[in-house]
Design a protein around this motif. Structure first.
Motif, PDB file in Angstrom:
ATOM      1  N   ASN A  25       0.834  -1.194   0.000  1.00 33.24           N
ATOM      2  CA  ASN A  25       0.000   0.000   0.000  1.00 33.24           C
ATOM      3  C   ASN A  25       0.872   1.249   0.000  1.00 33.24           C
ATOM      4  O   ASN A  25       1.726   1.390  -0.868  1.00 33.24           O
ATOM      5  N   ASN A  26       0.727   2.130   0.997  1.00 29.21           N
ATOM      6  CA  ASN A  26       1.515   3.359   1.004  1.00 29.21           C
ATOM      7  C   ASN A  26       2.714   3.270   1.931  1.00 29.21           C
ATOM      8  O   ASN A  26       3.341   4.272   2.269  1.00 29.21           O
ATOM      9  N   GLN A  70      -8.484  -4.381  -1.208  1.00 30.82           N
ATOM     10  CA  GLN A  70      -8.082  -3.022  -0.872  1.00 30.82           C
ATOM     11  C   GLN A  70      -6.570  -2.873  -0.751  1.00 30.82           C
ATOM     12  O   GLN A  70      -6.072  -1.764  -0.545  1.00 30.82           O
ATOM     13  N   SER A  71      -5.848  -3.977  -0.875  1.00 25.87           N
ATOM     14  CA  SER A  71      -4.390  -3.932  -0.710  1.00 25.87           C
ATOM     15  C   SER A  71      -3.688  -4.175  -2.041  1.00 25.87           C
ATOM     16  O   SER A  71      -4.219  -4.828  -2.938  1.00 25.87           O
ATOM     17  N   LYS A  72      -2.493  -3.647  -2.131  1.00 22.20           N
ATOM     18  CA  LYS A  72      -1.671  -3.866  -3.321  1.00 22.20           C
ATOM     19  C   LYS A  72      -0.196  -3.913  -2.905  1.00 22.20           C
ATOM     20  O   LYS A  72       0.210  -3.307  -1.897  1.00 22.20           O
ATOM     21  N   SER A 104       3.338  -3.736 -10.061  1.00 21.57           N
ATOM     22  CA  SER A 104       2.245  -3.674  -9.083  1.00 21.57           C
ATOM     23  C   SER A 104       1.466  -4.980  -9.115  1.00 21.57           C
ATOM     24  O   SER A 104       1.229  -5.551 -10.183  1.00 21.57           O
ATOM     25  N   THR A 146      -3.120   4.023  -6.194  1.00 25.07           N
ATOM     26  CA  THR A 146      -2.944   4.649  -4.889  1.00 25.07           C
ATOM     27  C   THR A 146      -4.101   5.621  -4.691  1.00 25.07           C
ATOM     28  O   THR A 146      -4.223   6.605  -5.418  1.00 25.07           O
ATOM     29  N   PRO A 169      -4.565   8.923   0.248  1.00 28.29           N
ATOM     30  CA  PRO A 169      -4.485   8.407   1.619  1.00 28.29           C
ATOM     31  C   PRO A 169      -4.548   9.557   2.624  1.00 28.29           C
ATOM     32  O   PRO A 169      -4.473  10.723   2.272  1.00 28.29           O
ATOM     33  N   ASN A 227       8.246   4.896  -0.423  1.00 24.25           N
ATOM     34  CA  ASN A 227       7.011   4.234  -0.817  1.00 24.25           C
ATOM     35  C   ASN A 227       6.851   4.337  -2.327  1.00 24.25           C
ATOM     36  O   ASN A 227       7.668   4.953  -3.019  1.00 24.25           O
TER      37      ASN A 227
END
Length: 822
Positions: free
Chosen positions: A607-608, A646-648, A666, A673, A676, A799
């Motif tokens: 994620n981030n 919801q996650s990557k 990815s 993204t 956030p 990130n």
């Protein structure tokens, strides 16, 4: 070319002797002389499957047993293997061999040991073979097809065979007297007599058969068959005469093939159709037998007759081949290219190979002959043709014909002529770049011939010194110097002693520096140190040697080629995956070599969050397109976080000790993204730490536009102590750089951020702004950007921020290296 050229030329040559003096006009048609064609640099031209531009040689045996290599008492498998090694050392990727009558008898009797041994040698040496099926007299096509099929069936899985060639230099005569299965072909019927009228009566044909036509008409032909043969033959000579007069009227700036294309040949279309249908029966009888047992092997015919080569029946072949032997006049050489390019346009969807060419050293100095032969190969490359094959590997020892004795790459004592180095140099360049984009210019003829081939990554000079703002070449004429460059290395060779000066900064995009550089000679440990003079390096080359100048490597591009969920599960189901990566010279598609020993590391961010190292790659070898290069595998990696829609996950690769900028991969059901919650510092570090995290906090399209509308965006970055939200102090002055990767490409530098101080929650802390960043490519929903940051002079993690309508990495076409660095 044949061993006894005057005796073995078929109908076209016989036409000259049988019809008296044909004069210059028809002689020019037969010789293929014409004017210079326009030059077209045809990128993406058809190639034989599995090959780039083909550089090859014809082989009929060692110098002391030319045309006798298969005979009992002369067959020597060890000698042939040594000869194949010499062919490879001269740059030949492909060697053409011939099934002569001696070998045919062995194969018919079930004795395969000789051909088996030669194919095994080719595998060991690393060359491919074109096997020419019959270079002997055999009229019965069913017999030929049976032999072809037996060979094809035995070697259906043989990797050393590139292609089959049905016959060496068929002519009108082969078609006219062949014994075809089933119905006789049109050329053995009277359709042409009915269309064009009788040229010879039955009685006149009988008289002609016993006189001038004695060596043409087979004794098995009946009187009626001989009558048809004589009339059709005379009609064919009339067609040649008309074509010759047409070319003469145009000052030989056109060829016989241009005449066929013109409306002026309309009266002969019926005859050409009959010839084409007959060629179709001749070709298809043999092709069908081969493809019945080996449907995937390329097939060609080695034509020396361009008229037959042009006929549409050749569309049942996989590539078209032509043999021509021009002299050293410009008209003759470029006339040959007029024929080749006519065939290239005629068969635009098929490769066209110049399967036999060469200049005899009986009357031409080998150095001059090499200039011509190298220029021929470069013009083939320049014109978009599929390759060329030099006639022949060795000079002939003791042959009766001085001209035919002296076409070899090697002399009878095994010593190399200059063309050996030239071919090897060209092949070495093509091994690094399969799709060269150069331009050839040539001038002069005879002993004054000169050429220059310029490409973005190569220079080849023949016959003259050379000057430019990047390279100068000096040496004694007739020199040939070859230079190519990629990544951090430059390869050089010369046929004679020469001095080359290189502007390294212009060629490689980086300064050679002040430290001594290492120059390696002939791929051995023999090295010497070379010192630069500013941007320039001066190198003395010995004739016949190869050199490699390598700058110290400071950077590389690392590309993830595949993230493969185990058991072929979907992203939402997979818990483990395997990853493979390649490493290239910075800014190129030249793979680093197997000698790279530095650890290659895989990094992952979720994620981030900032990236973390998850694995060190295991080096393995890959072979693609005949080129061997290293790959790094990361197996059994945890990707379970991406099961949550919801996650990557974001992956990248680095190489220890090298400034590495690769792609970003990815992995997630939705890898975008989303905006956030921006981080808020929880404290302020009192001094600059040893490790930091650089975090992209916002990518804001200007004007509040959506991704599919925005051309520009502003980006903000914050820097924290490693693993914390404690901001670095306001005096943190190390350059913060933003990098951007488009789709699966390596990251490129966007710029250095502008530091500004912000105040919030009772703290004053720095942020770095990157304004007006181009994001226009992401307006296309097929494109996506990945952003990350680096910070000079400190251990920094980052990130990943993805920007696109769909930021997932789809399974891309894996990269194919254009070469392998030293």
């Amino acid at each position: 070319m044949r061993r006894y050229l005057a005796l073995l030329m078929c109908a076209l040559s016989l036409a000259v002797s049988m019809s008296g003096s044909l004069g210059r006009a028809q002689a020019e048609v037969l010789a293929g002389n014409a004017a210079v064609p326009s030059v077209v640099n045809a990128a993406g031209a058809p190639r034989i499957a599995g090959m780039g531009f083909l550089v090859g040689v014809n082989y009929v045996g060692h110098a002391d047993r030319s045309w006798a290599m298969w005979q009992d008492g002369k067959f020597d498998a060890g000698l042939i293997e040594r000869d194949l090694i010499q062919a490879r050392e001269a740059g030949a990727q492909v060697v053409r061999i011939f099934v002569d009558d001696a070998l045919r008898k062995d194969l018919t009797a079930g004795r395969w040991n000789k051909l088996d041994a030669v194919l095994a040698s080719a595998r060991r040496v690393g060359v491919k073979l074109i096997v020419t099926f019959y270079d002997y007299r055999e009229d019965n096509l069913s017999t030929l097809a049976a032999t072809d099929q037996a060979i094809a069936q035995r070697y259906v899985n043989e990797t050393a065979i590139l292609a089959y060639d049905l016959k060496n230099e068929p002519h009108y005569q082969d078609l006219a007297i062949g014994q075809y299965p089933g119905q006789a072909p049109p050329l053995q019927g009277d359709a042409l007599i009915r269309q064009y009228g009788e040229r010879m009566s039955q009685s006149a044909a009988q008289t002609w058969r016993q006189g001038e036509g004695k060596n043409l008409v087979p004794s098995r032909f009946s009187a009626r068959e001989a009558y048809i043969y004589a009339n059709n033959y005379k009609l064919y000579l009339e067609f040649l005469s008309n074509a010759a007069m047409w070319t003469a009227a145009r000052d030989y700036k056109v060829s016989t093939l241009d005449y066929i294309d013109s409306g002026d040949s309309a009266k002969w279309q019926t005859m050409l159709g009959v010839l084409d249908d007959t060629l179709g029966a001749w070709v298809n009888t043999q092709v069908a037998a081969i493809r019945q047992v080996d449907p995937g092997r390329p097939i060609t015919v080695g034509y020396s007759d361009p008229i037959l080569a042009k006929l549409s029946s050749n569309r049942n072949l996989d590539f078209v081949s032509l043999h021509r032997y021009p002299d050293t006049t410009n008209n003759s050489v470029q006339g040959t290219f007029r024929l080749l390019n006519n065939l290239r346009f005629n068969f635009s969807d098929r490769p066209v190979v110049y399967e036999e060419f060469g200049f005899s050293n009986n009357t031409i100095d080998p150095a001059i002959g090499s200039l011509y032969e190298t220029a021929v190969l470069l013009q083939l490359l320049n014109d978009g043709l599929a390759g060329g094959m030099k006639w022949m590997l060795f000079d002939v020892a003791g042959g009766y014909n001085p001209r035919e004795n002296n076409f070899g790459i090697y002399r009878t004592d095994g010593s190399a002529k200059p063309i050996a180095l030239a071919m090897r140099s060209l092949s070495a360049y093509l091994a690094r770049n399969h799709q060269p984009a150069g331009q050839l210019s040539a001038s002069g003829e005879g002993t004054n011939v000169q050429y220059v081939y310029r490409a973005p990554d190569a220079l080849m000079v023949g016959g003259q010194p050379y000057r430019s703002d990047a390279i100068t070449v000096d040496g004694d004429a007739p020199l040939q110097v070859f230079v190519n460059w990629a990544g951090a290395s430059i390869e050089l060779s010369s046929t004679v002693s020469a001095t080359v000066q290189l502007n390294v900064t212009k060629l490689l995009g980086r300064s050679p520096g002040t430290a001594a550089l290492t120059l390696k000679k002939d791929g051995t440990d023999e090295t010497r140190q070379v010192t630069s003079n500013g941007d320039w390096v001066k190198i003395g080359l010995a004739g016949g040697s190869f050199y490699n100048l390598t700058l110290p490597r400071t950077a590389a591009d690392a590309r993830i080629e595949i993230v493969w969920p185990q058991e072929n599960k979907s992203v939402s189901e997979a818990s483990r995956a395997n990853i493979a990566a390649y490493v290239f010279e910075a800014g190129s598609m030249v793979s680093l070599s197997q000698s790279l020993s530095a650890p290659v590391r895989l990094w992952r961010s979720v994620n981030n969050g900032v990236e973390e190292q998850v694995a060190v790659g295991q080096k393995t070898g890959r072979t693609v397109g005949g080129r061997q290069f290293p790959a790094w595998e990361f197996n059994d990696l945890d990707v379970s976080a991406a099961q949550d829609p919801q996650s990557k996950l974001y992956f990248r690769v680095s190489v220890d000790g090298l400034d590495t900028h690769g792609n970003i991969w990815s992995h997630g059901a939705d890898a975008r993204t989303y905006f956030p919650q921006q981080d808020q510092p929880t404290g302020l570090l009192p001094s600059v730490p040893q490790q930091v995290d650089g975090k992209i906090e916002i990518v804001w399209p200007k004007g509040g536009m959506s991704v599919d509308q925005a051309d520009k965006a502003n980006i903000g970055v914050m820097v924290f102590g490693r693993g914390s939200l404690d901001a670095v102090p306001t005096n943190f002055d190390k350059p913060v750089k933003l990098w951007r990767a488009l789709n699966n490409q390596p990251a490129e530098l966007v710029g250095v951020g502008t530091r500004v101080v912000r105040s919030a929650v009772g703290l004053s802390y720095p942020i770095w702004e990157f304004n007006d960043v181009d994001v226009s490519a992401a307006k296309d929903p097929l494109n996506k950007y990945y952003f990350r940051v680096t910070i000079d002079g400190i251990d920094a993690a980052s990130n990943i921020w993805s920007h696109g309508a769909d930021a997932r990495t789809y399974f891309p076409q894996q990269d194919v290296p254009v070469g392998v660095s030293q």
